[in-house]
Design an enzyme around this catalytic site. Structure first.
Site, PDB file in Angstrom:
ATOM      1  N   GLU A   1       0.855  -1.190   0.000  1.00  0.00           N
ATOM      2  CA  GLU A   1       0.000   0.000   0.000  1.00  0.00           C
ATOM      3  C   GLU A   1       0.886   1.233   0.000  1.00  0.00           C
ATOM      4  O   GLU A   1       1.889   1.295   0.704  1.00  0.00           O
ATOM      5  CB  GLU A   1      -0.902  -0.001   1.236  1.00  0.00           C
ATOM      6  CG  GLU A   1      -1.743   1.263   1.392  1.00  0.00           C
ATOM      7  CD  GLU A   1      -2.645   1.202   2.618  1.00  0.00           C
ATOM      8  OE1 GLU A   1      -3.093   0.084   2.962  1.00  0.00           O
ATOM      9  OE2 GLU A   1      -2.885   2.249   3.235  1.00  0.00           O
TER      10      GLU A   1
ATOM     11  N   GLU B   1      -1.543  11.035   3.992  1.00  0.00           N
ATOM     12  CA  GLU B   1      -1.905  10.334   5.216  1.00  0.00           C
ATOM     13  C   GLU B   1      -1.762  11.280   6.402  1.00  0.00           C
ATOM     14  O   GLU B   1      -0.737  11.905   6.601  1.00  0.00           O
ATOM     15  CB  GLU B   1      -1.015   9.105   5.427  1.00  0.00           C
ATOM     16  CG  GLU B   1      -1.395   8.306   6.657  1.00  0.00           C
ATOM     17  CD  GLU B   1      -0.640   6.997   6.758  1.00  0.00           C
ATOM     18  OE1 GLU B   1      -1.283   5.943   6.836  1.00  0.00           O
ATOM     19  OE2 GLU B   1       0.608   7.029   6.756  1.00  0.00           O
TER      20      GLU B   1
END
Length: 262
Positions: free
Chosen positions: A6, A11
Site C-alpha cells: 500500500e 496520510e
C-alpha cells in the site's frame, strides 16, 4: 493486505500537522535517509505493517500547507506520485506555489518528472525490493471515522473526551451534522504511463467508465482540495484513510471491484 503493498500519498489524522507519505508492506522492507534524495523528513523507517502498530515507513512533508486546514486555506494544490520498480516518489505543490511545473498545472498529455526537482518523499529499493513488495494497485480515496489511529488520539483533541463524548465513536454517532462539509474536491485525476520512446516522458492514459485504476509503472497526478469545512471539534474527531484511519489517498492492491470513494 498487506501482501501486495500500500502506498499512502496523503496520510494524516484530524487536523494534525503536515502530510506524511507512507508505505505499508510485508516484512524485510526498510528505508534509510542516507539513500533517499528528498526534501521531506523520514520519521519511520520500517515499512512492515506487522510492526510498530502498522505505522509503516513515513516521510513527513516540510510544507505545512500539504494537509488539513492549511491545505484548505491555500485552496488545495497538486499531488503527484511516481512509481517504478526502483523507487516511489511523491511531490506536492500548493495552489499558490509559483514552482508548480506547468505540465502538472495544465494537465499536459506528456510530463517529465526529471524536470521537477526533488520530491518530498523518495522511497528507494536499497533495503526493499519494491518490485515484489508492490503489486498492481487500485487508486482509493478514503474517508474514515475513528478507528485505530484517530480513535486512539481522540483524548488529545479539543473535544472533552471525559464528558458525554467519551469516545470518538460516540461523538461521530451523535453528531452527524458536524461532518456535512467533509469531502474531497477533485478538479482532475490523471494517470500516466511510460511511452515507447527512449524519452523519460510519461504519457497520460484514459480510464474506464467505472473509474477503476491500476498502476504499473505509472505516475499519478491529483489536482485537489481536501475540504474540511468543520468546527475545531469536528476536525479532531474525523479521520481519513484505510487501516490507519486518517486522511488518505492511496494506491493499494484490491482483489475486488472498488469504488473511487469509500
Amino acid at each position: 493486505w498487506p501482501d501486495m503493498g500500500e502506498i499512502d500519498i496523503i496520510e494524516g489524522v484530524n487536523d494534525a500537522g503536515a502530510n506524511a507519505a507512507t508505505l505499508h508492506t510485508l516484512d524485510n522492507c526498510t528505508m534509510s535517509s542516507s539513500n533517499m534524495i528528498q526534501t521531506g523528513s523520514l520519521i519511520a523507517t520500517d515499512c512492515y505493517a506487522g510492526r510498530n502498530s502498522n505505522t509503516g515507513c513515513q516521510v513527513k512533508s516540510g510544507n505545512a500547507a500539504s494537509y488539513g486546514p492549511s491545505l484548505n486555506a491555500v485552496g488545495g494544490g497538486w499531488y503527484v506520485m511516481e512509481r517504478t520498480s526502483k523507487f516511489i516518489n511523491v511531490w506536492f505543490w500548493a495552489r499558490n506555489d509559483p514552482l508548480v511545473p506547468s505540465e502538472v498545472k495544465n494537465g499536459n498529455g506528456q510530463v517529465n518528472p526529471a524536470h521537477w526537482g526533488k520530491p518530498f518523499a523518495n522511497f528507494v529499493n536499497n533495503n526493499c525490493d519494491l518490485s515484489t513488495k508492490m503489486s498492481p494497485h487500485s487508486i482509493i480515496f478514503n474517508l474514515t471515522f475513528c478507528g485505530d489511529w484517530a480513535g486512539s488520539v481522540f483524548g488529545c483533541s479539543t473535544v472533552d473526551s471525559t464528558g458525554p463524548w467519551n469516545s470518538c465513536i460516540n461523538y461521530v454517532n451523535n453528531n452527524p451534522g458536524a461532518f456535512a462539509n467533509a469531502y474531497w474536491d477533485i478538479a482532475a485525476l490523471r494517470v500516466y504511463t511510460p511511452g515507447c520512446s527512449a524519452s523519460s516522458a510519461l504519457t497520460r492514459r484514459s480510464f474506464d467508465a467505472h473509474h477503476r485504476m491500476f498502476i504499473y509503472l505509472a505516475l499519478f497526478s491529483l489536482d485537489m482540495e481536501l475540504r474540511n469545512g468543520m468546527t475545531p471539534k469536528a476536525y479532531h474527531d474525523m479521520a481519513v484513510e484505510q487501516k490507519k484511519n486518517s486522511t488518505s489517498i492511496s494506491s493499494r492492491h484490491h482483489p475486488h471491484v472498488i469504488r473511487d470513494i469509500e
